[in-house]
Design an enzyme around this catalytic site. Structure first.
Site, PDB file in Angstrom:
ATOM      1  N   ASP A  15      -9.962  -2.005   1.253  1.00 16.89           N
ATOM      2  CA  ASP A  15      -8.934  -2.966   1.675  1.00 16.89           C
ATOM      3  C   ASP A  15      -9.565  -4.113   2.457  1.00 16.89           C
ATOM      4  O   ASP A  15     -10.577  -3.919   3.145  1.00 16.89           O
ATOM      5  CB  ASP A  15      -7.910  -2.217   2.543  1.00 16.89           C
ATOM      6  CG  ASP A  15      -6.592  -2.958   2.624  1.00 16.89           C
ATOM      7  OD1 ASP A  15      -6.443  -4.020   1.980  1.00 16.89           O
ATOM      8  OD2 ASP A  15      -5.701  -2.478   3.344  1.00 16.89           O
TER       9      ASP A  15
ATOM     10  N   HIS B  96     -12.210 -10.696  -3.771  1.00 13.62           N
ATOM     11  CA  HIS B  96     -12.302  -9.573  -4.720  1.00 13.62           C
ATOM     12  C   HIS B  96     -13.690  -9.527  -5.370  1.00 13.62           C
ATOM     13  O   HIS B  96     -14.228  -8.446  -5.610  1.00 13.62           O
ATOM     14  CB  HIS B  96     -11.204  -9.679  -5.790  1.00 13.62           C
ATOM     15  CG  HIS B  96      -9.820  -9.483  -5.240  1.00 13.62           C
ATOM     16  ND1 HIS B  96      -9.508  -8.491  -4.330  1.00 13.62           N
ATOM     17  CD2 HIS B  96      -8.651 -10.150  -5.466  1.00 13.62           C
ATOM     18  CE1 HIS B  96      -8.221  -8.557  -4.028  1.00 13.62           C
ATOM     19  NE2 HIS B  96      -7.687  -9.559  -4.692  1.00 13.62           N
TER      20      HIS B  96
ATOM     21  N   ARG C 226       1.807  -7.975  -7.306  1.00 14.78           N
ATOM     22  CA  ARG C 226       1.072  -9.171  -6.836  1.00 14.78           C
ATOM     23  C   ARG C 226       1.261 -10.325  -7.824  1.00 14.78           C
ATOM     24  O   ARG C 226       1.636 -10.100  -8.980  1.00 14.78           O
ATOM     25  CB  ARG C 226      -0.410  -8.836  -6.701  1.00 14.78           C
ATOM     26  CG  ARG C 226      -0.637  -7.844  -5.574  1.00 14.78           C
ATOM     27  CD  ARG C 226      -2.082  -7.729  -5.198  1.00 14.78           C
ATOM     28  NE  ARG C 226      -2.195  -6.826  -4.057  1.00 14.78           N
ATOM     29  CZ  ARG C 226      -3.200  -6.789  -3.223  1.00 14.78           C
ATOM     30  NH1 ARG C 226      -4.223  -7.597  -3.383  1.00 14.78           N
ATOM     31  NH2 ARG C 226      -3.216  -5.955  -2.200  1.00 14.78           N
TER      32      ARG C 226
ATOM     33  N   SER D 198      -3.685  -0.220  -7.606  1.00 16.67           N
ATOM     34  CA  SER D 198      -2.627   0.786  -7.483  1.00 16.67           C
ATOM     35  C   SER D 198      -1.439   0.429  -8.377  1.00 16.67           C
ATOM     36  O   SER D 198      -1.297  -0.730  -8.803  1.00 16.67           O
ATOM     37  CB  SER D 198      -2.158   0.873  -6.030  1.00 16.67           C
ATOM     38  OG  SER D 198      -1.399  -0.272  -5.699  1.00 16.67           O
TER      39      SER D 198
ATOM     40  N   SER E 253      -1.171   4.990   1.586  1.00 17.30           N
ATOM     41  CA  SER E 253      -0.796   4.121   0.457  1.00 17.30           C
ATOM     42  C   SER E 253      -0.842   4.806  -0.909  1.00 17.30           C
ATOM     43  O   SER E 253      -1.375   4.252  -1.876  1.00 17.30           O
ATOM     44  CB  SER E 253      -1.675   2.857   0.436  1.00 17.30           C
ATOM     45  OG  SER E 253      -1.445   2.102   1.579  1.00 17.30           O
TER      46      SER E 253
ATOM     47  N   GLU F 209       1.344  -0.033  -7.358  1.00 20.81           N
ATOM     48  CA  GLU F 209       2.101  -1.034  -6.587  1.00 20.81           C
ATOM     49  C   GLU F 209       1.483  -2.434  -6.717  1.00 20.81           C
ATOM     50  O   GLU F 209       2.149  -3.440  -6.462  1.00 20.81           O
ATOM     51  CB  GLU F 209       2.140  -0.651  -5.089  1.00 20.81           C
ATOM     52  CG  GLU F 209       3.008   0.562  -4.765  1.00 20.81           C
ATOM     53  CD  GLU F 209       2.423   1.888  -5.230  1.00 20.81           C
ATOM     54  OE1 GLU F 209       1.177   2.033  -5.244  1.00 20.81           O
ATOM     55  OE2 GLU F 209       3.203   2.775  -5.624  1.00 20.81           O
TER      56      GLU F 209
ATOM     57  N   LEU G 174     -24.125  11.129  -9.649  1.00 18.31           N
ATOM     58  CA  LEU G 174     -22.930  10.761  -8.874  1.00 18.31           C
ATOM     59  C   LEU G 174     -21.764  10.586  -9.845  1.00 18.31           C
ATOM     60  O   LEU G 174     -21.898   9.875 -10.843  1.00 18.31           O
ATOM     61  CB  LEU G 174     -23.159   9.429  -8.134  1.00 18.31           C
ATOM     62  CG  LEU G 174     -21.929   8.829  -7.430  1.00 18.31           C
ATOM     63  CD1 LEU G 174     -21.589   9.625  -6.163  1.00 18.31           C
ATOM     64  CD2 LEU G 174     -22.151   7.365  -7.059  1.00 18.31           C
TER      65      LEU G 174
ATOM     66  N   ARG H  66      -2.671   3.549   6.835  1.00 19.77           N
ATOM     67  CA  ARG H  66      -1.774   4.172   5.846  1.00 19.77           C
ATOM     68  C   ARG H  66      -2.596   4.813   4.732  1.00 19.77           C
ATOM     69  O   ARG H  66      -3.721   4.418   4.468  1.00 19.77           O
ATOM     70  CB  ARG H  66      -0.883   3.115   5.190  1.00 19.77           C
ATOM     71  CG  ARG H  66       0.131   2.478   6.081  1.00 19.77           C
ATOM     72  CD  ARG H  66       0.967   1.491   5.268  1.00 19.77           C
ATOM     73  NE  ARG H  66       0.165   0.378   4.806  1.00 19.77           N
ATOM     74  CZ  ARG H  66      -0.158  -0.676   5.550  1.00 19.77           C
ATOM     75  NH1 ARG H  66       0.242  -0.737   6.812  1.00 19.77           N
ATOM     76  NH2 ARG H  66      -0.883  -1.663   5.065  1.00 19.77           N
TER      77      ARG H  66
END
Ligand code: FPP
Length: 244
Positions: A25, A42, A76, A70, A197, A72, A136, A195
């Protein structure tokens, strides 16, 4: 195919968490502070992701799960959504060969069918190319939401005719996108937000939560090291009472 090297049991005496999850974030604020468009934040975020993957390989982390887009995030502005899709496509085009050479195995968490077909193909190809690696595991949560994941798992179990008598936490976990992987030991959230989220809400039930004020593009190798040190200072109880 690159095989996992002998895992260091410790990093300078600290236990390395097996599975680290990160809510990346603060890209927008990083850009705003510099008078740049959000997309520049970004892009820096994507560059930082590369640094953090390198650090995870160096430190001997086995699984890294990142929250990249996400369910959500569709709310955007369209231009920002398109920008994030472009970055994801570019990361896959430019980094998959190097990630493969490093022994990184890419996984996707979320609803792939909800993103544009060309990007879906790139994701599928990268997963196929890296599938035998085990240095990984990099889980990219893209078009992911924890509630949507739980609903998806529930629908699949109903479709498979699972009886309530047979359903337990282990079986439920095997229907999640993270099937077969251990739960995250630590969830890091950058940019000071407190949060969760809708991120890994089942899997992170007992994870240590590590909020940090660093904005994601500034959360580098040293910051990750600090998070590992802090993790070592926590007493993980899993709901139990620890005798003095
Ligand atoms: C949150 O910052 C970040 C995102 C919604 C996107 C994370 C994406 C990247 C780091 C790009 C690279 C990764 C891939 C694989 C696509 P924010 O924009 O909400 O920041 P703000 O809260 O400061 O506005």
């Amino acid at each position: 195919m690159v095989k996992r090297q002998q895992q260091p049991l410790s990093l300078n005496g600290y236990i390395v968490p097996k599975h680290i999850a990160i809510i990346m974030d603060g890209n927008g604020r990083w850009a705003k502070k510099r008078g740049l468009p959000r997309q520049a934040g970004h892009r820096q975020g994507a560059e930082n992701l590369r640094r953090i993957v390198n650090a995870c390989v160096e430190f001997g982390v086995q699984i890294l799960t990142i929250y990249a887009f996400s369910t959500e995030n569709w709310a955007r502005p369209e231009s920002e959504i398109k920008g994030l899709m472009r970055i994801f496509a570019r990361v896959l085009d430019q980094e998959t060969d190097d990630l493969n050479a490093q022994g990184v195995c890419l996984h996707h968490l979320g609803d792939l069918s909800g993103i544009e077909p060309k990007l879906q193909d790139k994701v599928r190809r990268a997963i196929e190319q890296t599938k035998d690696n085990d240095t990984l595991i990099l889980n990219i949560a893209f078009n992911y939401g924890g509630r949507a994941e739980i609903l998806h798992a529930t629908k699949m179990m109903l479709a498979d005719g699972i009886s309530p008598d047979d359903l337990d936490e282990e079986l439920f976990s095997s229907y999640l996108f993270t099937a077969g992987l251990p739960d995250p030991d630590i969830v890091i959230r950058t940019s000071g937000e407190l949060r969760i989220s809708n991120f890994l809400i089942w899997q992170a039930a007992y994870a240590e939560y590590y909020p940090t004020p660093a904005l994601w593009p500034d959360f580098g190798r040293e910051e990750l090291y600090k998070a590992i040190v802090a993790y070592n200072q926590r007493e993980r109880r899993f709901g139990l009472v620890i005798e003095e």
